[in-house]
Design an enzyme around this catalytic site. Sequence first.
Site, mmCIF file in Angstrom:
data_model
loop_
_atom_site.group_PDB
_atom_site.id
_atom_site.type_symbol
_atom_site.label_atom_id
_atom_site.label_comp_id
_atom_site.label_asym_id
_atom_site.label_seq_id
_atom_site.Cartn_x
_atom_site.Cartn_y
_atom_site.Cartn_z
ATOM 1 N N THR A 153 -7.140 3.798 -6.195
ATOM 2 C CA THR A 153 -6.315 4.636 -5.326
ATOM 3 C C THR A 153 -6.126 6.023 -5.938
ATOM 4 O O THR A 153 -6.090 6.163 -7.167
ATOM 5 C CB THR A 153 -4.953 3.947 -5.075
ATOM 6 O OG1 THR A 153 -4.166 4.772 -4.234
ATOM 7 C CG2 THR A 153 -4.198 3.662 -6.346
ATOM 8 N N TYR A 190 2.697 -0.969 -8.411
ATOM 9 C CA TYR A 190 1.422 -1.178 -7.701
ATOM 10 C C TYR A 190 0.371 -0.188 -8.201
ATOM 11 O O TYR A 190 -0.737 -0.591 -8.592
ATOM 12 C CB TYR A 190 1.610 -1.030 -6.185
ATOM 13 C CG TYR A 190 0.324 -0.614 -5.502
ATOM 14 C CD1 TYR A 190 -0.759 -1.492 -5.414
ATOM 15 C CD2 TYR A 190 0.152 0.678 -4.986
ATOM 16 C CE1 TYR A 190 -1.960 -1.102 -4.829
ATOM 17 C CE2 TYR A 190 -1.047 1.067 -4.398
ATOM 18 C CZ TYR A 190 -2.094 0.176 -4.328
ATOM 19 O OH TYR A 190 -3.285 0.563 -3.766
ATOM 20 N N HIS A 191 0.702 1.101 -8.163
ATOM 21 C CA HIS A 191 -0.296 2.093 -8.575
ATOM 22 C C HIS A 191 -0.712 1.864 -10.043
ATOM 23 O O HIS A 191 -1.876 2.053 -10.401
ATOM 24 C CB HIS A 191 0.246 3.515 -8.374
ATOM 25 C CG HIS A 191 0.342 3.933 -6.918
ATOM 26 N ND1 HIS A 191 1.518 3.844 -6.206
ATOM 27 C CD2 HIS A 191 -0.582 4.422 -6.061
ATOM 28 C CE1 HIS A 191 1.302 4.268 -4.957
ATOM 29 N NE2 HIS A 191 0.045 4.626 -4.838
ATOM 30 N N LYS A 194 -3.492 -0.610 -10.500
ATOM 31 C CA LYS A 194 -4.831 -0.058 -10.249
ATOM 32 C C LYS A 194 -5.370 0.640 -11.503
ATOM 33 O O LYS A 194 -6.579 0.619 -11.768
ATOM 34 C CB LYS A 194 -4.780 0.942 -9.090
ATOM 35 C CG LYS A 194 -4.393 0.341 -7.758
ATOM 36 C CD LYS A 194 -5.502 -0.558 -7.238
ATOM 37 C CE LYS A 194 -5.434 -0.770 -5.750
ATOM 38 N NZ LYS A 194 -6.408 -1.731 -5.270
HETATM 39 P P1 NAD Z 1 -4.410 -5.427 2.972
HETATM 40 O O1 NAD Z 1 -3.135 -5.913 2.356
HETATM 41 O O2 NAD Z 1 -4.443 -5.260 4.445
HETATM 42 O O3 NAD Z 1 -5.631 -6.386 2.556
HETATM 43 C C1 NAD Z 1 -5.765 -6.942 1.283
HETATM 44 C C2 NAD Z 1 -6.276 -8.379 1.478
HETATM 45 O O4 NAD Z 1 -6.475 -8.963 0.185
HETATM 46 C C3 NAD Z 1 -5.278 -9.261 2.234
HETATM 47 O O5 NAD Z 1 -5.903 -9.873 3.344
HETATM 48 C C4 NAD Z 1 -4.846 -10.310 1.191
HETATM 49 O O6 NAD Z 1 -4.591 -11.574 1.759
HETATM 50 C C5 NAD Z 1 -6.026 -10.306 0.234
HETATM 51 N N1 NAD Z 1 -5.666 -10.707 -1.136
HETATM 52 C C6 NAD Z 1 -4.679 -10.204 -1.911
HETATM 53 N N2 NAD Z 1 -4.657 -10.846 -3.086
HETATM 54 C C7 NAD Z 1 -5.644 -11.769 -3.062
HETATM 55 C C8 NAD Z 1 -6.107 -12.734 -3.982
HETATM 56 N N3 NAD Z 1 -5.510 -12.919 -5.168
HETATM 57 N N4 NAD Z 1 -7.158 -13.521 -3.633
HETATM 58 C C9 NAD Z 1 -7.770 -13.369 -2.422
HETATM 59 N N5 NAD Z 1 -7.355 -12.470 -1.507
HETATM 60 C C10 NAD Z 1 -6.298 -11.678 -1.825
HETATM 61 O O7 NAD Z 1 -4.806 -4.064 2.225
HETATM 62 P P2 NAD Z 1 -5.754 -2.872 2.723
HETATM 63 O O8 NAD Z 1 -4.884 -1.804 3.279
HETATM 64 O O9 NAD Z 1 -6.872 -3.412 3.495
HETATM 65 O O10 NAD Z 1 -6.284 -2.339 1.319
HETATM 66 C C11 NAD Z 1 -7.465 -2.875 0.745
HETATM 67 C C12 NAD Z 1 -7.647 -2.311 -0.653
HETATM 68 O O11 NAD Z 1 -7.756 -0.895 -0.594
HETATM 69 C C13 NAD Z 1 -6.479 -2.596 -1.594
HETATM 70 O O12 NAD Z 1 -6.994 -2.886 -2.877
HETATM 71 C C14 NAD Z 1 -5.702 -1.313 -1.620
HETATM 72 O O13 NAD Z 1 -5.020 -1.150 -2.822
HETATM 73 C C15 NAD Z 1 -6.797 -0.285 -1.444
HETATM 74 N N6 NAD Z 1 -6.339 0.953 -0.812
HETATM 75 C C16 NAD Z 1 -5.778 0.912 0.439
HETATM 76 C C17 NAD Z 1 -5.352 2.087 1.037
HETATM 77 C C18 NAD Z 1 -4.730 2.116 2.419
HETATM 78 O O14 NAD Z 1 -4.306 3.196 2.875
HETATM 79 N N7 NAD Z 1 -4.665 0.986 3.131
HETATM 80 C C19 NAD Z 1 -5.502 3.307 0.357
HETATM 81 C C20 NAD Z 1 -6.056 3.312 -0.929
HETATM 82 C C21 NAD Z 1 -6.475 2.123 -1.504
HETATM 83 N N1 USQ Z 2 7.079 8.565 2.762
HETATM 84 C C1 USQ Z 2 7.898 9.269 3.626
HETATM 85 N N2 USQ Z 2 8.458 8.600 4.667
HETATM 86 C C2 USQ Z 2 8.219 7.285 4.927
HETATM 87 C C3 USQ Z 2 7.364 6.572 4.059
HETATM 88 C C4 USQ Z 2 6.805 7.238 2.975
HETATM 89 O O1 USQ Z 2 8.140 10.470 3.441
HETATM 90 O O2 USQ Z 2 8.782 6.755 5.904
HETATM 91 C C5 USQ Z 2 6.429 9.288 1.632
HETATM 92 C C6 USQ Z 2 6.494 8.597 0.273
HETATM 93 O O3 USQ Z 2 7.702 8.917 -0.410
HETATM 94 C C7 USQ Z 2 5.249 9.150 -0.416
HETATM 95 C C8 USQ Z 2 4.288 9.418 0.721
HETATM 96 O O4 USQ Z 2 5.054 9.374 1.925
HETATM 97 O O5 USQ Z 2 5.545 10.386 -1.017
HETATM 98 C C9 USQ Z 2 3.166 8.408 0.801
HETATM 99 O O6 USQ Z 2 3.724 7.114 0.966
HETATM 100 P P1 USQ Z 2 2.960 5.985 1.796
HETATM 101 O O7 USQ Z 2 3.885 4.828 1.927
HETATM 102 O O8 USQ Z 2 2.378 6.578 3.016
HETATM 103 O O9 USQ Z 2 1.727 5.664 0.830
HETATM 104 P P2 USQ Z 2 1.670 5.045 -0.639
HETATM 105 O O10 USQ Z 2 2.909 4.375 -1.053
HETATM 106 O O11 USQ Z 2 1.137 6.119 -1.545
HETATM 107 O O12 USQ Z 2 0.592 3.893 -0.487
HETATM 108 C C10 USQ Z 2 -0.480 3.954 0.471
HETATM 109 C C11 USQ Z 2 -1.062 2.545 0.558
HETATM 110 C C12 USQ Z 2 -1.648 2.171 -0.800
HETATM 111 C C13 USQ Z 2 -2.650 3.213 -1.241
HETATM 112 C C14 USQ Z 2 -2.033 4.604 -1.237
HETATM 113 C C15 USQ Z 2 -3.082 5.679 -1.440
HETATM 114 O O13 USQ Z 2 -0.036 1.630 0.937
HETATM 115 O O14 USQ Z 2 -2.284 0.905 -0.705
HETATM 116 O O15 USQ Z 2 -3.099 2.924 -2.531
HETATM 117 O O16 USQ Z 2 -1.455 4.878 0.061
HETATM 118 S S1 USQ Z 2 -2.486 6.995 -2.437
HETATM 119 O O17 USQ Z 2 -1.266 7.510 -1.825
HETATM 120 O O18 USQ Z 2 -3.527 8.002 -2.451
HETATM 121 O O19 USQ Z 2 -2.228 6.451 -3.745
#
Ligand code: NAD
Ligand code: USQ
Length: 412
Positions: A153, A190-191, A194
């Site tokens: 991320t 969480y972050h 990663k």
């Molecule tokens: P999501 O929660 O929708 O999907 C993750 C899936 O992984 C879920 O279906 C969950 O059941 C499965 N999972 C979790 N732990 C597991 C385990 N131990 N064994 C098997 N399955 C498991 O998440 P997403 O939004 O699709 O994100 C996918 C990946 O991309 C994540 O690693 C997330 O950190 C990363 N990511 C997402 C975003 C975003 O904006 N959604 C941004 C940056 C990075």
């Molecule tokens: N925020 C608001 N209002 C809201 C919710 C969030 O202002 O109602 C702010 C947060 O404080 C933060 C920013 O929006 O500053 C981003 O928050 P977010 O909840 O949209 O995203 P984040 O917590 O960073 O996590 C999401 C995904 C995560 C992924 C990440 C990418 O849930 O899986 O890793 O985005 S990144 O941000 O580039 O790390």
Amino acid sequence: MSSQAGSERLTVMVLGADGYIGWPMAMHLSQLGHRVIAVDNLSRRRWDREGGTYSLVPLHTMGQRVRRWGLISGRQIEWRRADLRDFAAVDRLFAEFEPHAVIHFAEQRSAPFSMVDRAHAELTQVNNVVGTLNILFAIRDRVPDCHLIKLGTMGEYGTPNIDIEEGYLDIEHNGRRDRLPFPKVPGSFYHLSKVHDSNNIYFATRAWGVRATDLNQGVVYGVETPETSLHPDLNTRFDFDSLWGTALNRFCVQAAVGQPLTVYGKGGQTRGFLDLRDTMACITLALENPAARGECRVFNQFTEQFSVLELAELVARLRREQGLETTVAHVPNPRVEAEGHYYNAKHQLLLDLGLQPHYLSDTLLNSMIRTVEGLADRVDPVLLEQPSVSWKTGGNEVWDRYSNRERATSAS
Ligand code: NAD
Ligand code: USQ
């Protein structure tokens, strides 16, 4: 067996295939003709049930999804339920399928969820770090040539007061030079998980010659890909509550139900963003242009950057143009983070491989707002209420408020 680029039919294991990105990715690769093994332990559905959250877009089971996909496309996705924390299960999967590549989405991905309390922080870090470690050992022992494509991320970097490079930094210190991993100052447990993964992956590439691509992905938006649009059974999820919903998703839903858009603090927090379809494209590019043996390649995977306030103002403007009065509220920030900062993150390497980006304003107007509008009666307003999980004192109160409420809408 070797990891190959181009039009060859590859065996690809998609881990986290029941998730928001994993499911469309599994279909996309199947559509391209690859053999796809879809793996998930369905923990995300369980965390939703336990916490009282749900996807605004109705979801079907993995069994229904793969059946429908087979009927529509004439292609098979092989579905396996397995937990990546269970090394014996991971080892069996790698021994059975000997994948050319593995795309690893399967982690706990919410920052607020990881900050609820000690147990949620532990769950997040054990789940994510142990799962990735198990994959690395299975690759070493079963398929050393397999290409690991791992979703990291952009938040691993935090918000440093210098330009963010793609993974590595050339530095000179006391007259000596080196190329070192870019310093990481992440903003949640969480972050941090990663970052721990990235360190473990980098070590495995050096120690064992694993080939790896670590994708530092920005916030993903959108729910429509060419494959999800084929049938409602093929939908992917859309989260909007304060635990799982990203700020952009929440703003779209808040606008649709007439609530103010909740910008945390000043709203100068700037992040990278990309369309779900571009995530598909980026990962396909990484798959078709694999890392070399022993290489730990890092791409910053996003296409545009916005501040939170810019996002809210964009959603509000588009909704006002459609005749819906929308206000932006600055609410106290529950997180510990910079609310105004320098942000210039490089994201050239995927463009060099041929990525052609979509743009947020088009996707918002032509897809997201329409999707949310059509499902507004499924929104339980309790899930939009403030305050959210506090970075300082935790979030048991939010967890209880969500999980114990009378459900206005039940998840499907
Ligand atoms: P999501 O929660 O929708 O999907 C993750 C899936 O992984 C879920 O279906 C969950 O059941 C499965 N999972 C979790 N732990 C597991 C385990 N131990 N064994 C098997 N399955 C498991 O998440 P997403 O939004 O699709 O994100 C996918 C990946 O991309 C994540 O690693 C997330 O950190 C990363 N990511 C997402 C975003 C975003 O904006 N959604 C941004 C940056 C990075
Ligand atoms: N925020 C608001 N209002 C809201 C919710 C969030 O202002 O109602 C702010 C947060 O404080 C933060 C920013 O929006 O500053 C981003 O928050 P977010 O909840 O949209 O995203 P984040 O917590 O960073 O996590 C999401 C995904 C995560 C992924 C990440 C990418 O849930 O899986 O890793 O985005 S990144 O941000 O580039 O790390």
